[in-house]
Design an enzyme around this catalytic site. Structure first.
Site, PDB file in Angstrom:
ATOM      1  N   ASP A   1      35.013  47.027  37.161  1.00 28.59           N
ATOM      2  CA  ASP A   1      35.123  46.274  35.918  1.00 28.59           C
ATOM      3  C   ASP A   1      34.206  46.859  34.837  1.00 28.59           C
ATOM      4  O   ASP A   1      33.043  47.174  35.102  1.00 28.59           O
ATOM      5  CB  ASP A   1      34.753  44.819  36.167  1.00 28.59           C
ATOM      6  CG  ASP A   1      35.573  44.191  37.301  1.00 28.59           C
ATOM      7  OD1 ASP A   1      36.021  44.926  38.192  1.00 28.59           O
ATOM      8  OD2 ASP A   1      35.739  42.962  37.287  1.00 28.59           O
TER       9      ASP A   1
ATOM     10  N   HIS B   1      34.258  45.491  31.255  1.00 23.49           N
ATOM     11  CA  HIS B   1      33.889  44.364  30.397  1.00 23.49           C
ATOM     12  C   HIS B   1      33.232  44.756  29.079  1.00 23.49           C
ATOM     13  O   HIS B   1      32.090  44.395  28.787  1.00 23.49           O
ATOM     14  CB  HIS B   1      32.984  43.399  31.165  1.00 23.49           C
ATOM     15  CG  HIS B   1      33.726  42.513  32.121  1.00 23.49           C
ATOM     16  ND1 HIS B   1      34.764  41.702  31.729  1.00 23.49           N
ATOM     17  CD2 HIS B   1      33.589  42.317  33.468  1.00 23.49           C
ATOM     18  CE1 HIS B   1      35.229  41.039  32.776  1.00 23.49           C
ATOM     19  NE2 HIS B   1      34.545  41.397  33.845  1.00 23.49           N
TER      20      HIS B   1
ATOM     21  N   ASP C   1      39.822  44.446  34.062  1.00 23.70           N
ATOM     22  CA  ASP C   1      38.721  43.754  33.389  1.00 23.70           C
ATOM     23  C   ASP C   1      37.976  44.684  32.432  1.00 23.70           C
ATOM     24  O   ASP C   1      36.756  44.843  32.502  1.00 23.70           O
ATOM     25  CB  ASP C   1      37.764  43.132  34.402  1.00 23.70           C
ATOM     26  CG  ASP C   1      38.218  41.746  34.861  1.00 23.70           C
ATOM     27  OD1 ASP C   1      39.374  41.386  34.577  1.00 23.70           O
ATOM     28  OD2 ASP C   1      37.430  41.043  35.505  1.00 23.70           O
TER      29      ASP C   1
ATOM     30  N   ASN D   1      41.994  39.844  35.919  1.00 23.22           N
ATOM     31  CA  ASN D   1      42.210  38.460  35.501  1.00 23.22           C
ATOM     32  C   ASN D   1      41.882  38.251  34.023  1.00 23.22           C
ATOM     33  O   ASN D   1      42.486  37.425  33.343  1.00 23.22           O
ATOM     34  CB  ASN D   1      41.404  37.497  36.368  1.00 23.22           C
ATOM     35  CG  ASN D   1      39.916  37.764  36.346  1.00 23.22           C
ATOM     36  OD1 ASN D   1      39.471  38.887  36.595  1.00 23.22           O
ATOM     37  ND2 ASN D   1      39.128  36.738  36.060  1.00 23.22           N
ATOM     38  N   HIS D   2      40.951  39.045  33.481  1.00 18.04           N
ATOM     39  CA  HIS D   2      40.580  38.855  32.075  1.00 18.04           C
ATOM     40  C   HIS D   2      41.633  39.404  31.124  1.00 18.04           C
ATOM     41  O   HIS D   2      41.766  38.898  30.001  1.00 18.04           O
ATOM     42  CB  HIS D   2      39.199  39.458  31.806  1.00 18.04           C
ATOM     43  CG  HIS D   2      38.099  38.619  32.378  1.00 18.04           C
ATOM     44  ND1 HIS D   2      37.440  37.664  31.638  1.00 18.04           N
ATOM     45  CD2 HIS D   2      37.565  38.561  33.620  1.00 18.04           C
ATOM     46  CE1 HIS D   2      36.528  37.064  32.403  1.00 18.04           C
ATOM     47  NE2 HIS D   2      36.596  37.595  33.607  1.00 18.04           N
TER      48      HIS D   2
ATOM     49  N   HIS E   1      43.166  44.181  41.512  1.00 14.49           N
ATOM     50  CA  HIS E   1      41.927  43.662  40.939  1.00 14.49           C
ATOM     51  C   HIS E   1      41.244  42.655  41.853  1.00 14.49           C
ATOM     52  O   HIS E   1      40.052  42.741  42.106  1.00 14.49           O
ATOM     53  CB  HIS E   1      42.194  43.015  39.580  1.00 14.49           C
ATOM     54  CG  HIS E   1      40.943  42.552  38.900  1.00 14.49           C
ATOM     55  ND1 HIS E   1      40.019  43.435  38.393  1.00 14.49           N
ATOM     56  CD2 HIS E   1      40.432  41.305  38.698  1.00 14.49           C
ATOM     57  CE1 HIS E   1      39.001  42.755  37.869  1.00 14.49           C
ATOM     58  NE2 HIS E   1      39.237  41.469  38.037  1.00 14.49           N
TER      59      HIS E   1
ATOM     60  N   HIS F   1      46.995  42.288  58.117  1.00 16.44           N
ATOM     61  CA  HIS F   1      48.424  41.994  57.991  1.00 16.44           C
ATOM     62  C   HIS F   1      48.999  42.679  56.753  1.00 16.44           C
ATOM     63  O   HIS F   1      50.074  43.296  56.796  1.00 16.44           O
ATOM     64  CB  HIS F   1      48.643  40.477  57.915  1.00 16.44           C
ATOM     65  CG  HIS F   1      50.079  40.066  57.952  1.00 16.44           C
ATOM     66  ND1 HIS F   1      50.488  38.755  57.965  1.00 16.44           N
ATOM     67  CD2 HIS F   1      51.221  40.800  57.971  1.00 16.44           C
ATOM     68  CE1 HIS F   1      51.813  38.707  57.983  1.00 16.44           C
ATOM     69  NE2 HIS F   1      52.278  39.930  57.990  1.00 16.44           N
TER      70      HIS F   1
END
Length: 390
Positions: free
Chosen positions: A59, A61, A95, A130-131, A230, A292
């Site tokens: 990230d 930022h 991010d 997510n950002h 992410h 998995h």
């Protein structure tokens, strides 16, 4: 041919050249450099073959200086900020937005590197975090005042460019940047209100910045034996389809699709929010779910993710099948020292770091931390730490 047959070079008979000139003018005014031609304008694929050298960065930022430091640690850019990575592949796991004031400059910079790398036979892959999703959604909880100023200035230049284009008879009338938005947000001071308005206009679906930069991001990518995401992948995400995830998120950001499933990009079990493999304590990570997932992706041996700051530096859990690379390097989000993950071929993993802790007494530090249940990449477990001067 006589002078009477020579048409003057005007906007009317050269509209696209004029439009490109205006776009270049605006880009330079915002970023401070000229973008080279784009040799590969098509969308990025979900799967890439294993390169000789793969570098992963966490990230960023909004911290341009730390972003460049990390890439210099990796040996991918020179002192003049140009690509020197040759045929290497760089993956930035998302991010770029929030918590810092140079978000647009990073977006432009990564795009410049993408184009320079392509000419040299290399690859730059950028991803949604997510950002990015939050900002396309209009969720600005983690935006800084300096970032709003950056977008306000960008909007001013963008509107200047539109005004220039509107003077050209051969071009369609530019779309109003602020179409459908209120002129002010009464709860905020005028300067803040202008920044919020510019940010919404830029980053909403089909916005100029979201369409140009964020729509090129992947949400999941497989490079050789490594799966990048992410937050993390669950079996249900793999069943849904990795190509389908990328396509739906890209179409939503581009304005071609009204919505995308919340289970994919919103909520704690979505691909950009998941933390099941990122817990500080190794024993709390869901290694069975990870096994998995990897078993259902052909050739996959590890998952590499950002999202959750690792105060101990880049590290791994679940027998190094989950590699966590967010070291909180941004000044607005931990101000950690730059580190990157390097993978040579399909074998050796190394952490390239500017942190001298790895060179001076790190092994004893690792030993004591392991007793507390921390998941760390020790030389015995796989990746090696190599100090690099930024």
């Amino acid at each position: 041919m006589g002078d009477a047959d020579t048409k003057p070079l005007t906007c009317k008979n050269l509209p696209q050249i004029f439009s490109s000139f205006v776009d270049t003018f605006v880009d330079f005014s915002v970023s401070g450099f000229f973008l080279p031609p784009n040799p590969h304008p098509n969308p990025s694929p979900t799967t890439y073959p294993s390169p000789d050298r793969l570098v992963a960065v966490g990230d960023l930022h909004g911290d341009l200086d730390k972003s460049k430091q990390a890439l210099r640690v990796a040996g991918l850019i020179d002192a003049a900020d140009h690509w020197i990575g040759g045929a290497a592949t760089l993956v930035q796991v998302g991010d770029v937005l929030d918590r810092g004031g140079e978000e647009l400059k990073i977006l432009y910079f990564l795009e410049k590197l993408r184009r320079e790398a392509a000419v040299a036979g290399g690859t730059v892959v950028t991803m949604n975090g997510n950002h990015e999703i939050m900002n396309v959604d209009g969720d600005f909880r983690f935006v800084t005042k300096s970032a709003l100023d950056e977008f306000r200035v960008w909007a001013d230049w963008y509107c200047v460019g539109n005004a220039m284009k509107s003077l050209c008879d051969g071009l369609p009338k530019p779309r109003d940047l602020f179409h459908g938005l209120p002129t002010v947000f009464p709860k905020f001071e005028r300067e803040i209100s202008d920044g919020i308005r510019a940010r919404i206009a830029a980053l909403r679906p089909e916005g100029p910045i979201s369409s140009r930069f964020l729509s090129k991001n992947l949400t999941v990518v497989v490079v050789g034996e490594s799966v990048f995401v992410h937050g993390g992948l669950l079996p249900s995400h793999v069943v849904y389809g990795l190509d389908r995830i990328n396509e739906e998120v890209r179409d939503w950001i581009s304005g071609l699709k009204q919505r995308v499933s919340s289970g994919l990009i919103r909520g704690r079990d979505s691909v950009v929010w998941l933390r099941r493999f990122s817990h500080e304590l190794a024993e709390n990570c869901d290694c069975s779910a990870l096994e998995h997932v990897l078993a259902t992706i052909p050739g996959a041996k590890r998952m590499i993710m950002g999202h959750t700051i690792q105060e101990s530096g880049i590290n791994g859990v679940c027998e190094n099948r989950a590699i966590r690379i967010d070291v909180g390097m941004s000044e607005g989000c931990g101000n950690g020292l730059p580190e990157v993950l390097e993978i040579r071929g399909n074998s050796e993993l190394r952490v390239l770091t500017s942190n001298p802790l790895y060179q001076k007494g790190y092994e004893s530090s690792v030993e004591s931390n392991l007793k507390d249940g921390l998941g760390l990449l020790t030389p015995e477990q796989g990746p090696k730490q190599v100090e690099v001067k930024a």
